[in-house]
Design a protein around this motif. Structure first.
Motif, mmCIF file in Angstrom:
data_model
loop_
_atom_site.group_PDB
_atom_site.id
_atom_site.type_symbol
_atom_site.label_atom_id
_atom_site.label_comp_id
_atom_site.label_asym_id
_atom_site.label_seq_id
_atom_site.Cartn_x
_atom_site.Cartn_y
_atom_site.Cartn_z
ATOM 1 N N ALA A 442 0.820 -1.210 0.000
ATOM 2 C CA ALA A 442 0.000 0.000 0.000
ATOM 3 C C ALA A 442 0.854 1.261 0.000
ATOM 4 O O ALA A 442 0.400 2.326 -0.437
ATOM 5 C CB ALA A 442 -0.933 -0.002 1.213
ATOM 6 N N PRO A 447 -1.166 5.372 -6.082
ATOM 7 C CA PRO A 447 -2.547 5.383 -5.602
ATOM 8 C C PRO A 447 -3.564 4.906 -6.630
ATOM 9 O O PRO A 447 -4.512 4.190 -6.280
ATOM 10 C CB PRO A 447 -2.775 6.857 -5.232
ATOM 11 C CG PRO A 447 -1.410 7.371 -4.899
ATOM 12 C CD PRO A 447 -0.470 6.641 -5.821
ATOM 13 N N ASP A 451 -5.996 1.711 -6.111
ATOM 14 C CA ASP A 451 -7.442 1.875 -6.194
ATOM 15 C C ASP A 451 -8.054 0.910 -7.208
ATOM 16 O O ASP A 451 -9.115 0.316 -6.965
ATOM 17 C CB ASP A 451 -7.779 3.319 -6.577
ATOM 18 C CG ASP A 451 -9.275 3.563 -6.640
ATOM 19 O OD1 ASP A 451 -9.960 3.302 -5.630
ATOM 20 O OD2 ASP A 451 -9.763 3.982 -7.707
ATOM 21 N N ARG A 454 -8.298 -2.531 -5.724
ATOM 22 C CA ARG A 454 -9.418 -2.640 -4.783
ATOM 23 C C ARG A 454 -10.752 -2.731 -5.518
ATOM 24 O O ARG A 454 -11.655 -3.474 -5.120
ATOM 25 C CB ARG A 454 -9.410 -1.441 -3.840
ATOM 26 C CG ARG A 454 -8.290 -1.517 -2.800
ATOM 27 C CD ARG A 454 -8.185 -0.263 -1.993
ATOM 28 N NE ARG A 454 -7.232 -0.407 -0.893
ATOM 29 C CZ ARG A 454 -6.536 0.596 -0.366
ATOM 30 N NH1 ARG A 454 -6.692 1.831 -0.841
ATOM 31 N NH2 ARG A 454 -5.695 0.380 0.617
ATOM 32 N N ARG A 455 -10.880 -1.995 -6.613
ATOM 33 C CA ARG A 455 -12.114 -2.073 -7.402
ATOM 34 C C ARG A 455 -12.295 -3.467 -8.006
ATOM 35 O O ARG A 455 -13.411 -4.004 -8.029
ATOM 36 C CB ARG A 455 -12.082 -1.026 -8.520
ATOM 37 C CG ARG A 455 -12.253 0.402 -8.056
ATOM 38 C CD ARG A 455 -12.508 1.280 -9.272
ATOM 39 N NE ARG A 455 -11.666 2.457 -9.262
ATOM 40 C CZ ARG A 455 -11.598 3.335 -10.271
ATOM 41 N NH1 ARG A 455 -12.303 3.124 -11.364
ATOM 42 N NH2 ARG A 455 -10.814 4.392 -10.184
ATOM 43 N N PRO A 474 -8.014 -3.539 2.646
ATOM 44 C CA PRO A 474 -9.320 -2.996 2.229
ATOM 45 C C PRO A 474 -9.385 -1.494 2.477
ATOM 46 O O PRO A 474 -8.782 -0.993 3.431
ATOM 47 C CB PRO A 474 -10.309 -3.759 3.112
ATOM 48 C CG PRO A 474 -9.576 -4.984 3.577
ATOM 49 C CD PRO A 474 -8.135 -4.577 3.683
ATOM 50 N N ASP A 475 -10.117 -0.788 1.613
ATOM 51 C CA ASP A 475 -10.254 0.660 1.825
ATOM 52 C C ASP A 475 -11.428 0.944 2.761
ATOM 53 O O ASP A 475 -12.114 0.056 3.219
ATOM 54 C CB ASP A 475 -10.433 1.374 0.493
ATOM 55 C CG ASP A 475 -11.605 0.798 -0.319
ATOM 56 O OD1 ASP A 475 -12.269 -0.128 0.191
ATOM 57 O OD2 ASP A 475 -11.826 1.265 -1.444
#
Length: 475
Positions: A442, A447, A451, A454-455, A474-475
């Motif tokens: 991370a 970034p 992202d 994560r999507r 996880p966000d």
């Protein structure tokens, strides 16, 4: 997620049979500990499906009940990706019973295997048809193809043939919802939209469970020549690599760099290993050249490379294997280098890559940083020089307290990884992220890339059941 109750475990048993759901402590213990002893978890059950249909039913039930699933192959991973957490709520899905070779196609140079087939079994099946499957790892006698693909394993054959991703043509994957993605085609060219296959390779079981794969085969070499070579430093090794690549092209199938201390550890602790050379030298290379023509052709190319190295002061000494057994002995020395560090006490390990031409500079900079932190450290660096992948391992000082030394990981690893970043490298070359490098990923990933990861995770695994806590935060 709550712990699976007896009713859910019973439903898993109804899918795979009671004999294939393990819950007793003695039965589950082998699945719960990473082989180096760094990670130990707990599980509600180990479930062992024997077919893709059973995997699909397991994941469908898991999604419906919110049961976390940890896929596990041969349990040879090095970053804790295959080990459940300590909650006891996660269920291990073992692929060991998915062990059929479905098809061998010598004309098309492919082999279709299930995820639980052991890597060495694939190699041997290919050899029976005069073909080569080039993925080669120290754990090849126990690691499984599903795990190899899930971690995008590299190994000693990556120089000429690439990593696991490069060796896979098609996949069969069960999604967390229980849907089956059947992409087991054998096509060399298929330009029909997004390449879904590559999303699952290297995902470490966080997006689904690989149940089968179509793998590439290659013609078996007509000849091999292998040499164990002594050199003054990594700089000379890099120069020799350049010469070998010019002389052999893709016939240069291995170029493994090893520090002297690694040879000493392996000779000391691995049965049957001896030093191939009578004198001690600072660095060594295990070089192998393959030929599609003959043994004589491979040896002639190897000898010309060594002659050049001697003439230009790159090579101090060397020996060419004169038999299959001697070649196997050379490789046993190299492949035993990881296990030989265990008896030497605490070891802080790094699986990094930098551009090939920066390897000598990286090693010098990293050594300086580590020795400034702990002057007595014994740096055991070895790896695949030809693709810039170095296993930069640091053993504790002689007589040091293991536990105290291992606390230095919080200082040493960030220092080493900062240098890796300075050289434009990667903090994980071939072992994956797992839980070991999850938090650091991370920090080093851009970034936007993080992202997108994560999507993708949310899209494929909306219930969040697949190997939670691994790879990405996880966000």
């Amino acid at each position: 997620m709550s712990a699976p109750d007896n009713d859910i475990v019973g439903q898993f048993a109804a899918i795979v049979g009671e004999a294939n759901v393990l819950t007793e402590v003695a039965d589950t213990a082998p699945y719960l500990k990473e082989w180096r002893g760094r990670w130990t978890g707990k599980t509600a059950a180990v479930v062992r499906p024997g077919s893709t249909v059973e995997v699909a039913a397991i994941l469908k039930l898991a999604s419906e009940t919110g049961t976390a699933i940890v896929p596990q192959g041969g349990n040879t991973g090095l970053v804790g990706g295959q080990i459940p957490d300590a909650s006891g709520r996660q269920v291990i899905l073992s692929t060991s019973r998915l062990n059929r070779i479905r098809e061998i196609d010598p004309a098309g140079n492919t082999i279709t295997v299930e995820a639980g087939v052991v890597l060495q079994t694939v190699q041997e099946a290919a050899m029976e048809h005069n073909r080569l499957f080039p993925l080669s790892l120290g754990a090849q006698g126990s690691c499984q193809i599903g795990g190899n693909l899930s971690t995008n394993a590299g190994g000693t054959g990556a120089l000429a043939h690439g990593v696991a991703r490069d060796l896979c043509i098609g996949l069969e994957v069960v999604l967390p919802t229980g849907e089956v993605l059947d992409a087991l085609n054998k096509l060399k060219k298929d330009n029909t939209g997004y390449d879904l296959r590559d999303l699952f390779i290297g995902a470490e079981g966080t997006l689904g469970v690989i149940t089968a794969a179509v793998l590439k085969l290659f013609p078996k070499p007509a000849g091999l020549a292998t040499a164990f070579i002594a050199l003054p430093s990594p700089a000379e090794a890099l120069a020799l690599f350049g010469r070998a690549r010019e002389a052999a092209g893709n016939g240069l199938t291995a170029f493994e760099l090893m520090a002297r201390i690694g040879v000493e550890f392996t000779v000391r602790h691995v049965d049957g290993v001896r030093d191939p050379l009578s004198d001690h030298h600072p660095w060594y290379v295990l070089m192998e050249i393959s030929s599609g023509q003959s043994e004589e052709d491979a040896r002639a190319t190897l000898e010309s490379v060594l002659e050049h190295g001697m003439e230009h002061g790159l090579v101090l000494d060397g020996v060419i294997a004169e038999s299959f057994q001697q070649r196997a002995d050379f490789w046993r020395l190299r492949e035993g280098m990881s296990e030989s560090q265990i008896p030497e006490g605490g070891s802080i390990k790094h699986d990094i890559s930098v551009p090939v031409d920066r390897v000598p500079d990286f090693l010098a900079a990293a050594d300086k940083a580590v020795l400034a932190i702990e002057p007595g450290s014994r740096i055991c660096a070895f790896g695949h020089l030809g693709d810039g992948n170095i296993h930069y391992n640091i053993s504790q000082p002689v007589g040091a307290d293991k536990a105290v030394f291992l606390t230095l990981i919080e200082v040493i690893t960030p220092a080493v990884h900062r240098i890796v970043g300075d050289f434009g490298g990667s903090i994980s070359a071939e072992h994956g992220i797992g839980q070991m490098k999850r938090d650091e990923l991370a920090e080093v990933k851009p970034p936007v890339a993080l992202d997108l990861m994560r999507r993708i995770k949310r899209a494929f695994d909306p219930a969040g059941i697949m190997n939670p806590g691994k790879v990405i935060v996880p966000d």
